[in-house]
Scaffold this motif. Structure first.
Motif, PDB file in Angstrom:
ATOM      1  N   GLN A  58       0.817  -1.219   0.000  1.00 54.37           N
ATOM      2  CA  GLN A  58       0.000   0.000   0.000  1.00 54.37           C
ATOM      3  C   GLN A  58       0.855   1.276   0.000  1.00 54.37           C
ATOM      4  N   PHE A  59       2.097   1.096   0.440  1.00 54.23           N
ATOM      5  CA  PHE A  59       3.004   2.246   0.559  1.00 54.23           C
ATOM      6  C   PHE A  59       3.253   2.899  -0.801  1.00 54.23           C
ATOM      7  N   ASP A  60       3.200   2.091  -1.866  1.00 53.13           N
ATOM      8  CA  ASP A  60       3.487   2.623  -3.207  1.00 53.13           C
ATOM      9  C   ASP A  60       2.522   3.736  -3.610  1.00 53.13           C
ATOM     10  N   ARG A  61       1.334   3.733  -3.020  1.00 49.43           N
ATOM     11  CA  ARG A  61       0.359   4.777  -3.368  1.00 49.43           C
ATOM     12  C   ARG A  61       0.849   6.159  -2.942  1.00 49.43           C
ATOM     13  N   PHE A  62       1.714   6.167  -1.938  1.00 48.10           N
ATOM     14  CA  PHE A  62       2.258   7.452  -1.492  1.00 48.10           C
ATOM     15  C   PHE A  62       2.999   8.160  -2.604  1.00 48.10           C
ATOM     16  N   PHE A  63       3.795   7.370  -3.332  1.00 43.63           N
ATOM     17  CA  PHE A  63       4.621   7.975  -4.383  1.00 43.63           C
ATOM     18  C   PHE A  63       3.724   8.584  -5.455  1.00 43.63           C
ATOM     19  N   THR A  64       2.697   7.843  -5.844  1.00 48.62           N
ATOM     20  CA  THR A  64       1.868   8.330  -6.944  1.00 48.62           C
ATOM     21  C   THR A  64       1.024   9.538  -6.545  1.00 48.62           C
ATOM     22  N   GLY A  65       0.956   9.817  -5.248  1.00 49.99           N
ATOM     23  CA  GLY A  65       0.223  11.005  -4.792  1.00 49.99           C
ATOM     24  C   GLY A  65       0.997  12.294  -5.063  1.00 49.99           C
ATOM     25  N   GLY A 117       8.389  13.111   2.954  1.00 52.49           N
ATOM     26  CA  GLY A 117       7.021  12.653   3.188  1.00 52.49           C
ATOM     27  C   GLY A 117       6.953  11.148   3.382  1.00 52.49           C
ATOM     28  N   ALA A 118       7.651  10.413   2.506  1.00 49.78           N
ATOM     29  CA  ALA A 118       7.530   8.944   2.533  1.00 49.78           C
ATOM     30  C   ALA A 118       8.126   8.361   3.811  1.00 49.78           C
ATOM     31  N   VAL A 119       9.276   8.902   4.233  1.00 53.30           N
ATOM     32  CA  VAL A 119       9.903   8.328   5.441  1.00 53.30           C
ATOM     33  C   VAL A 119       9.044   8.628   6.671  1.00 53.30           C
ATOM     34  N   GLY A 120       8.478   9.835   6.724  1.00 45.40           N
ATOM     35  CA  GLY A 120       7.563  10.145   7.829  1.00 45.40           C
ATOM     36  C   GLY A 120       6.388   9.180   7.839  1.00 45.40           C
ATOM     37  N   ALA A 121       5.945   8.810   6.628  1.00 48.35           N
ATOM     38  CA  ALA A 121       4.783   7.920   6.514  1.00 48.35           C
ATOM     39  C   ALA A 121       5.076   6.492   6.970  1.00 48.35           C
ATOM     40  N   ALA A 123      15.036   4.733  -4.371  1.00 46.58           N
ATOM     41  CA  ALA A 123      14.943   4.288  -5.769  1.00 46.58           C
ATOM     42  C   ALA A 123      13.546   4.559  -6.323  1.00 46.58           C
ATOM     43  N   ARG A 124      12.527   4.377  -5.506  1.00 49.37           N
ATOM     44  CA  ARG A 124      11.158   4.647  -5.970  1.00 49.37           C
ATOM     45  C   ARG A 124      10.948   6.138  -6.226  1.00 49.37           C
ATOM     46  N   ALA A 125      11.525   6.972  -5.358  1.00 51.02           N
ATOM     47  CA  ALA A 125      11.406   8.427  -5.566  1.00 51.02           C
ATOM     48  C   ALA A 125      12.000   8.784  -6.926  1.00 51.02           C
ATOM     49  N   TYR A 126      13.109   8.152  -7.255  1.00 47.97           N
ATOM     50  CA  TYR A 126      13.765   8.423  -8.542  1.00 47.97           C
ATOM     51  C   TYR A 126      12.930   7.880  -9.707  1.00 47.97           C
ATOM     52  N   LYS A 127      12.540   6.616  -9.588  1.00 44.80           N
ATOM     53  CA  LYS A 127      11.765   5.998 -10.685  1.00 44.80           C
ATOM     54  C   LYS A 127      10.490   6.794 -10.943  1.00 44.80           C
ATOM     55  N   TYR A 128       9.844   7.228  -9.887  1.00 43.28           N
ATOM     56  CA  TYR A 128       8.606   7.985 -10.047  1.00 43.28           C
ATOM     57  C   TYR A 128       8.875   9.286 -10.812  1.00 43.28           C
ATOM     58  N   SER A 129      10.021   9.935 -10.475  1.00 48.64           N
ATOM     59  CA  SER A 129      10.311  11.235 -11.099  1.00 48.64           C
ATOM     60  C   SER A 129      10.627  11.093 -12.585  1.00 48.64           C
ATOM     61  N   ILE A 130      11.036   9.889 -13.030  1.00 44.01           N
ATOM     62  CA  ILE A 130      11.327   9.743 -14.472  1.00 44.01           C
ATOM     63  C   ILE A 130      10.274   8.885 -15.174  1.00 44.01           C
ATOM     64  N   GLY A 131       9.220   8.560 -14.473  1.00 45.10           N
ATOM     65  CA  GLY A 131       8.102   7.859 -15.110  1.00 45.10           C
ATOM     66  C   GLY A 131       8.386   6.406 -15.451  1.00 45.10           C
ATOM     67  N   GLN A 132       9.278   5.787 -14.698  1.00 40.65           N
ATOM     68  CA  GLN A 132       9.558   4.356 -14.944  1.00 40.65           C
ATOM     69  C   GLN A 132       8.926   3.501 -13.849  1.00 40.65           C
ATOM     70  N   PRO A 133       8.632   2.231 -14.165  1.00 40.29           N
ATOM     71  CA  PRO A 133       8.016   1.381 -13.135  1.00 40.29           C
ATOM     72  C   PRO A 133       8.979   1.093 -11.983  1.00 40.29           C
ATOM     73  N   PHE A 134       8.406   0.880 -10.806  1.00 42.82           N
ATOM     74  CA  PHE A 134       9.228   0.561  -9.627  1.00 42.82           C
ATOM     75  C   PHE A 134       9.859  -0.812  -9.802  1.00 42.82           C
TER      76      PHE A 134
END
Ligand code: CMC
Length: 427
Positions: free
Chosen positions: A116-123, A136-140, A173-184
Motif C-alpha cells: 500500500q506504501f506505493d500509493r504514497f509515491f503516486t500522490g 514525506g515517505a519516510v515520515g509515513a 529508488a522509488r522516488a527516482y523511478k517515479y520522477s522519471i516515469g519508470q516502473p518501480f
C-alpha cells in the motif's frame, strides 16, 4: 575532585566542572549555571557547545581526522562494506563473521515496502523533488510499522533501526523511478546493499541489468563516506526531535528535511550547479573574484568543523577518478574545472586565511552524475547513507541515562509586555 573553571559574576564565584572526553576539547559543565546563577550561556549556531555525550563518531577538524567507533574513515572506505559500517555504528564493534551474516540477512529481509506504501509515491506531482518525496515517505513509515514505534522498548528501537536502514534504498529508488516515469523495481535478496540499490534505480523490465563492479564499489564507498558525522545539523535535529519521544520514523524524516538545505546535504547539488555554471577553466578567476566580493560562496568548500582537508573529500576525489575512468569520462570538463578550482583556492590567501578546504560535497556531484544520477538525487543518496548515523545517534540517546527533553533557551530582545489595542484604534 576534578578540575573546575571559575566564573565570576558580580561578587559571586561559580565553579564549572571541566570534563574530559576520550579526545577533543574538554567541556565545561554549565548544567547548573541557570539554577545557581540565573544566567544562560549564549551560543547561536552551537559553535562552542557540546550538545550531548557520544561514543560513536569523532572529528578532529584541525587535523582532518574522522573516526567511526575509533576506526578511520580512510580504512573503512578501503576495507569495509557499508553494511559492516552500519553494524559498527549501531553496535560499537565490527561484527564477527557469524554476526555479519545475521545482520546482512536481517537488513536484506526488511527491504520490501508494504504494498500500500506505493500509493504514497503516486500522490506526488511527477515533477516533485525527490527530497520532498523522501521527507514525506519516510515520515509515513510510522503509519505502516506501528509495531516498532514504542521508543521505550529496546527491541522495537532495534527493529525500527533495521527497517530504516533496509527500506531507505527502496524508498530512494522509488522516488527516482517515479520522477522519471519508470516502473518501480522490487528489491532482491541475492545481491549486496549497494548493488540492490543501483539495480532498483537503474534497471528496467525491458532488459537484463548487469552490475558494474567499479560503480557498485563506488556506491558502497559513497555510502560509507556519508554514514555519520557526529552532531551536525541534521543529526542534532534527529536527536532534538527524538528527545520528545517522537517515533523514529518521524525523527528521521525531520533529519531528512534539515539535510536538504544548501549549507548541509544540499551542497552536493549546488556544487555541481556551480561547476556547470563556471563551465571552463578560463572562467575560474572571474568566479573566484565573485566569491571574494561575497556575491556567492564556493560550494563544496569550507566546513564548520574541518579547518583542514576533509578526509572524506580525499577518498571522494579518488572515487571520482575511478568512476570517470570506468565510464570513459576522464576528460569531463567539470572534473577539469573542479581540479583547477581546488588548486587555485588552496593557494589563494582568501581561502588559506579562512582555512577553507574542499569538503565531501566538492567531488561527490561529479561522481554521482557520472554514475548516471540526476542532480536532484544527490541529496537523496546522502540521506540514504546518513540514515544509519541518525538512527545510531538516536538509539544512543535512548540508552543514555542522562537523556532529557531538548529545550534550548534564548536571549530575548523583543518588546516587553504591552496592552492590546483594538484594530480600529491602531494608527
Ligand atoms: N566560500 C567562500 N567563503 C566562505 C565559504 C565558502 N564556501 N565558507 C565560509 N566562507 C567564509 C565566510 O564568508 C566567512 O568569511 P568572513 O570571516 O570574512 O566573514 C568565513 O569563511 C567563515 O564562514 P562561516 O559561515 O562563519 O563558517 P561556518 O563554519 O558557519 O560555515 C559552512 C560552514 C559549511 C556553512 C560554509 O563553509 C559554507 O557555506 N560552505 C559552502 C556549503 C557547503 O559546501 N556545505 C557542505 C558542508 S560539508 C557536508 C555537510 O555537512 O552537509
Amino acid at each position: 575532585m576534578g578540575e573546575h573553571a571559575r566564573l565570576t559574576l558580580g561578587d559571586k564565584d561559580y565553579e564549572l566542572p571541566r570534563i574530559k572526553g576520550a579526545a577533543g576539547p574538554d567541556v565545561l559543565d554549565v548544567r547548573k549555571l541557570y539554577a545557581d546563577a540565573d544566567v544562560f550561556t549564549f551560543d547561536p549556531g552551537f559553535t562552542s557547545t557540546a550538545s550531548c555525550e557520544s561514543k560513536i563518531t569523532f572529528v578532529d577538524g584541525d587535523k582532518g581526522i574522522l573516526l567511526h567507533r575509533g576506526y578511520s574513515i580512510e580504512q573503512l572506505a578501503e576495507n569495509s562494506s557499508f553494511l559492516e559500517v552500519c553494524y559498527l555504528l549501531l553496535n560499537g564493534e565490527l561484527p564477527n563473521a557469524a554476526d555479519f551474516v545475521d545482520f546482512e540477512r536481517t537488513i536484506t529481509y526488511h527491504t520490501m515496502l508494504h504494498a500500500q506504501f506505493d500509493r504514497f509515491f503516486t500522490g506526488f506531482r511527477s515533477d516533485a523533488h525527490p527530497m520532498a518525496i523522501m521527507t514525506g515517505a519516510v515520515g509515513a513509515l510510522s503509519a505502516f510499522y506501528h509495531d516498532s514505534t514504542n521508543v521505550d522498548d529496546p527491541e522495537q528501537r532495534k527493529i525500527s533501526a533495521h527497517r530504516l536502514i533496509a527500506k531507505m534504498p527502496t524508498i530512494a529508488a522509488r522516488a527516482y523511478k517515479y520522477s522519471i516515469g519508470q516502473p518501480f523495481v522490487s528489491p532482491r535478496n541475492d545481491v549486496t546493499y549497494a548493488e540492490n540499490f543501483l539495480r532498483m534505480a537503474f534497471s528496467v523490465p525491458a532488459e537484463d541489468w548487469k552490475p558494474n563492479p567499479v560503480l557498485t564499489r563506488a556506491m558502497e564507498r559513497i555510502f560509507i563516506l556519508h554514514a555519520d558525522h557526529e552532531q551536525n545539523a541534521s543529526t542534532s535535529t534527529v536527536r532534538l526531535a527524538g528527545s520528545s519521544g517522537a517515533n523514529p520514523f518521524a525523527c528521521i524524516a525531520a533529519g531528512i528535511a534539515c539535510l536538504w538545505g544548501p549549507a548541509h546535504g544540499g551542497a552536493n547539488e549546488e556544487a555541481l550547479m556551480m561547476l556547470n555554471e563556471i563551465g571552463s577553466v578560463d572562467r575560474i578567476p572571474e568566479f573566484i573574484q565573485g566569491v571574494k566580493d561575497r556575491k556567492y560562496r564556493l560550494m563544496g568548500f569550507g566546513h564548520r568543523v574541518y579547518k583542514n582537508y576533509d578526509p572524506r573529500a580525499t577518498v571522494m576525489q579518488k572515487t571520482c577518478h575511478d568512476v570517470l575512468d570506468e565510464v570513459g569520462d576522464s576528460d569531463d570538463p567539470m572534473l577539469k574545472v573542479a581540479l583547477e578550482l581546488e588548486k587555485i583556492a588552496l593557494n589563494d590567501p582568501y581561502f588559506v586565511e579562512r582555512k577553507l578546504f574542499p569538503n565531501v560535497d566538492f567531488y561527490s556531484g561529479i561522481t554521482l552524475k557520472a554514475m548516471g544520477f540526476p542532480m536532484t538525487m544527490f541529496t537523496v543518496l546522502f540521506a540514504l547513507a546518513r540514515t544509519v548515523g541518525w538512527i545510531s545517534q538516536w538509539k544512543e540517546m535512548f540508552e543514555d541515562p542522562q537523556r532529557k527533553l531538548g529545550r534550548p533557551r534564548q536571549l530575548y530582545t523583543g518588546p516587553l509586555q504591552r496592552e492590546y489595542t483594538p484594530i480600529d484604534a491602531r494608527g
